[in-house]
Design an enzyme around this catalytic site. Structure first.
Site, PDB file in Angstrom:
ATOM      1  N   PHE A 236       6.744  -7.256  48.348  1.00 37.39           N
ATOM      2  CA  PHE A 236       5.947  -6.759  47.182  1.00 37.39           C
ATOM      3  C   PHE A 236       4.981  -7.895  46.734  1.00 37.39           C
ATOM      4  O   PHE A 236       4.774  -7.700  45.722  1.00 37.39           O
ATOM      5  CB  PHE A 236       7.169  -6.424  46.240  1.00 37.39           C
ATOM      6  CG  PHE A 236       7.978  -5.127  46.838  1.00 37.39           C
ATOM      7  CD1 PHE A 236       7.629  -3.931  47.096  1.00 37.39           C
ATOM      8  CD2 PHE A 236       9.209  -5.722  47.436  1.00 37.39           C
ATOM      9  CE1 PHE A 236       8.562  -2.983  47.596  1.00 37.39           C
ATOM     10  CE2 PHE A 236      10.091  -4.785  48.126  1.00 37.39           C
ATOM     11  CZ  PHE A 236       9.703  -3.523  48.213  1.00 37.39           C
ATOM     12  N   GLY A 463       6.461  -2.092  54.708  1.00 39.21           N
ATOM     13  CA  GLY A 463       7.569  -1.099  54.336  1.00 39.21           C
ATOM     14  C   GLY A 463       7.027   0.372  54.324  1.00 39.21           C
ATOM     15  O   GLY A 463       7.693   1.243  54.416  1.00 39.21           O
ATOM     16  N   GLN A 609       7.084   6.148  48.931  1.00 42.43           N
ATOM     17  CA  GLN A 609       6.164   4.982  48.028  1.00 42.43           C
ATOM     18  C   GLN A 609       6.505   5.328  46.575  1.00 42.43           C
ATOM     19  O   GLN A 609       6.815   4.329  45.749  1.00 42.43           O
ATOM     20  CB  GLN A 609       4.860   4.877  48.248  1.00 42.43           C
ATOM     21  CG  GLN A 609       4.331   4.281  49.319  1.00 42.43           C
ATOM     22  CD  GLN A 609       4.592   2.783  49.238  1.00 42.43           C
ATOM     23  OE1 GLN A 609       3.818   2.089  48.351  1.00 42.43           O
ATOM     24  NE2 GLN A 609       5.612   2.347  49.908  1.00 42.43           N
ATOM     25  N   GLU A 676       1.535   0.499  43.897  1.00 41.77           N
ATOM     26  CA  GLU A 676       1.512  -0.200  42.722  1.00 41.77           C
ATOM     27  C   GLU A 676       1.401   0.493  41.460  1.00 41.77           C
ATOM     28  O   GLU A 676       2.561   0.231  40.877  1.00 41.77           O
ATOM     29  CB  GLU A 676       0.333  -1.336  42.462  1.00 41.77           C
ATOM     30  CG  GLU A 676      -0.402  -1.814  43.672  1.00 41.77           C
ATOM     31  CD  GLU A 676      -0.194  -3.281  44.054  1.00 41.77           C
ATOM     32  OE1 GLU A 676      -0.457  -3.637  45.161  1.00 41.77           O
ATOM     33  OE2 GLU A 676       0.677  -4.092  43.359  1.00 41.77           O
TER      34      GLU A 676
HETATM   35 MO1  MOS Z   1       1.757  -6.613  46.417  1.00 40.64          MO
HETATM   36  S1  MOS Z   1       1.925  -7.637  44.665  1.00 40.64           S
HETATM   37  O1  MOS Z   1       0.020  -6.333  46.318  1.00 40.64           O
HETATM   38  O2  MOS Z   1       2.332  -7.383  47.774  1.00 40.64           O
END
Ligand code: MOS
Length: 715
Positions: A236, A463, A609, A676
């Site tokens: 992440f 992922g 997601q 995000e």
């Molecule tokens: Mo994410 S913070 O763009 O891996």
């Protein structure tokens, strides 16, 4: 099996993960699973002090332990050509000198013929330190914060306008440091194939970036570095840079002249691969009595290390989200004797939005206006920062869909007024936004004689199901079944692709896949001549023309649209919480997340997601917090027993809804990122719901029971 819904990407179902079977059967191999010939095992020895220098290292016992091949430290480390000279700020230069920069700083690497022997020998290394006084507390040192770069401060209109508004809120908010804890631990297998040639199997979000960084650090040509990262077990932001353990393994492999595997422990994950920085924020927000925003001030201080200037920009959201004539934002950092933070899902925005969307909620109660209505009253029709039109924005639809789904009309405007059985019921809402970027990407598409299509691009999949989305795009464009398509990735020898970060891959690589497929179809058209079918029987055409294959390679990138439009993805989170007034335990009852992220390419993985982001948001809101003992400058809850991530029992029914309106101003696919926005805003929605349930406003996350129980009633 042919998926009938494939040509209708807007449906609520869709293609299943093309690599799903490999992942659930163990067929997918992760970095630490490559047991190459002659493999040895590295274990790091990490500092037990937060600041100072190494006086001596006694490694004799370790060196004499069974199976040990080397003990490497700054005392005997070969010279690393690419380490920047002093005093440049840079990631930890491992084994460079005797300095200790944080508690957990790797100071030696033990390599042995088995993992257990390396681990045992590492316990025999004795390090003696000259300890210096460390500073690890952000809250006690806020006044020492500095600007990370020149444009950290922003102003439009009157920066004090909020303070003279008829209705206002001024509050401080704290987000603790959250640690990257993907299921897969960071790991690398490093092998030198020649004096100047390296192969690694590595956990990374960008094989190309890792390739060029390794080449730079070790002073060898880029093409002499081969990076393999076919599968990544979650990342992440932590795998967006080359960390010290990766460099250590490559150094180790050079020293012992054999491949070295180095896998971090769960404990190492808390100190050595970054984290979301602990951030203190102060917001002042003012409105007219009918709820029109007059001004917003947002000031943020995030922690960073002494050796790097990593900075998020949490305050930026306050100049971007709402139509508001006056705004002042300022992002600062504070250097502490801790490991460097790094990007973590929704970096900056996740932190800043917790503060802004909590403050908006507080303002709504002061105004006695429904918090959803307050947001709609201040809806930005154009970008408040630049005045530009949005490439696409259907946030209004998202609010509406979410409100209906959660049953927002059931919300009581009086905090603490609704009970279900013996639990307090509360409703909360928050918005999320994140920039929608498109990076340069190259895709090679090859139609083979047997009618199978091969697509290649060097992207990693951390992922979300990248291959699945790419196969869906190609199947629809080419008009062939998904099982005839293979998407190759996670290999630095493939055509250029960006890092998988910043929710950009479908927009970037997906657009390149679309363009490559269209170019390939055009090539077929040229073969067939006038009047050929748009989606012919490719195998037959190749056979007729006596060709083994037809291929194209397409470079794609954003164009002039980036100057013309403001580009964002949006989300809305609605939650219902149940709070036990006796124990202070918060339970999520229902979550509805709506994404406004353009066209949905892969409905099934998109839904995953959103659910994943919502769950991360529950952790941020209720449980996750890195705890330091400042006496030792040390993380004291570096395990899953003490650092709590949400488990199945914490997860309620989660509805993932999509506005699904294509945004063709951004790319030819009409799709934009959603990784995000799935998280951004979630924590504020929970905190706002907790207030609605209890009348207690928690401004420092996580919302643990001790912050909600009424202690006066207990003692
Ligand atoms: Mo994410 S913070 O763009 O891996």
């Amino acid at each position: 099996m042919k998926d009938k819904t494939l040509n209708k990407p807007s449906s609520s179902t869709g293609l299943s993960r093309v690599d799903g079977r490999l992942k659930v059967t163990g067929g997918a191999k992760y970095a630490a699973e490559f047991n190459v010939k002659g493999l040895t095992y590295g274990v790091l020895v990490c500092s037990s002090i937060a600041k100072g220098s190494i006086r001596s290292i006694d490694s004799k016992q370790a060196q004499n332990a069974p199976g040990v091949l080397a003990v490497i430290s700054h005392l005997n480390c070969p010279k690393i050509p690419g380490y920047p000279a002093e005093p440049a700020k840079a990631p930890i230069k491992i084994f460079y000198d005797n300095k200790v920069l944080y508690n957990g700083h790797p100071v030696a690497l033990v390599i042995a013929d088995t993992f257990e022997r390396a681990q045992y020998a590492a316990s025999l290394v004795n390090v003696d330190y000259n300890q210096e006084k460390h500073i690890t507390s952000l809250k006690d040192n806020l006044n020492s914060a500095v600007a990370p770069h020149d444009d950290a401060e922003y102003k439009r209109g009157d920066s004090n306008a909020w303070a003279s508004a008829p209705v206002k809120v001024e509050q401080e908010y704290i987000l603790p440091s959250e640690v990257h804890n993907p299921m897969e631990l960071h790991a690398i297998v490093a092998r030198w194939d020649a004096e100047d040639k390296i192969t690694v199997w590595d956990k990374t979000q960008g094989v190309k970036d890792t390739q060029s960084n390794i080449a730079r650090i070790f002073g060898i040509p880029v093409e002499n570095v081969q990076v393999n990262s076919k599968f990544v077990g979650g990342a992440f932001g932590s795998a967006l840079q080359v960390w010290q353990h990766e460099v250590a393994a490559i150094i180790g492999a050079k020293v012992v002249k054999r491949p070295v595997k180095l896998m971090l422990t769960r404990k190492d994950m808390f100190t050595s691969v970054g984290y979301r920085p602990l951030t203190w924020q102060k917001i002042g927000i003012g409105a007219t009595t009918d709820g029109k925003l007059v001004g917003i001030n947002h000031y943020a201080v995030g922690q960073t290390s002494t050796y790097e200037d990593f900075a998020e920009s949490p305050a930026d959201v306050s100049r971007q989200l709402y139509a508001c004539p006056n705004a002042y934002t300022n992002n600062k950092i504070l250097s502490l004797d801790v490991g460097s933070p790094i990007w973590m899902r929704g970096p900056g925005y996740a932190t800043g939005t917790f503060a802004l969307e909590s403050a908006m909620d507080e303002l709504s109660y002061q105004l006695n206006i429904d918090p959803l209505e307050l947001r709609l009253k201040n809806y930005a029709e154009t970008d408040p920062e630049t005045g530009k039109p949005y490439s696409g924005k259907s946030l209004r639809d998202a609010y509406k869909m979410g409100a209906e789904n959660i049953g927002w009309h059931n919300r009581s405007s009086k905090p603490g007024s609704v009970m279900r059985d013996d639990l307090q019921v509360g409703y909360g809402v928050s918005t999320g936004m994140f920039q929608a970027d498109r990076e340069p990407a190259t895709v090679k598409a090859v139609m083979n004689a047997d009618g199978t299509l091969l697509l290649q691009s060097a992207v990693s999949d951390i992922g979300p199901g990248t291959a699945t989305a790419m196969v869906a795009i190609a199947a629809e464009t080419m008009g062939i079944p998904t099982e005839k398509i293979r998407f190759d990735m996670g290999d630095s020898a493939l055509p250029n692709a960006p890092q998988q970060g910043g929710s950009t891959i479908v927009s970037s690589v997906g657009s390149a896949v679309l363009l490559a497929c269209n170019a390939l179809k055009k090539k077929f058209q040229q073969l067939i001549g006038n009047g050929g079918a748009d989606k012919p029987d490719y195998a037959q055409v190749l056979k007729r023309h006596n060709l083994q294959q037809l291929e194209v390679s397409i470079d794609s990138k954003a164009g002039a649209e980036v100057d013309k439009y403001a580009m964002y993805s949006w989300s809305v989170h609605f939650v219902v919480v149940l709070v036990n007034p006796l124990t202070g335990v918060v339970k999520l009852d229902k979550i509805t997340c709506v994404a406004d992220s353009g066209r949905i390419i892969s409905p099934k993985t998109a839904r995953s997601q959103i659910i994943g982001g919502a769950i991360m948001g529950i952790g941020m809101a209720l449980t996750e917090e890195t705890v330091f003992d400042h006496r030792y400058g040390k993380v004291v809850n570096a395990s899953f027993a003490d650092y709590h991530v949400p488990v199945n029992a914490d997860i309620p029914q989660i509805e993932a809804l999509f506005v699904n309106k294509p945004d063709y101003n951004i790319n030819p696919l009409g799709a934009k990122g959603m990784g995000e926005i799935a998280l951004i805003g979630m924590a504020a929605a929970v905190a706002n719901a907790v207030y609605n349930a209890t009348g207690k406003r928690v401004r420092e996350l996580p919302i643990t029971p001790d912050k909600l129980v009424d202690w006066s009633e207990i003692s």
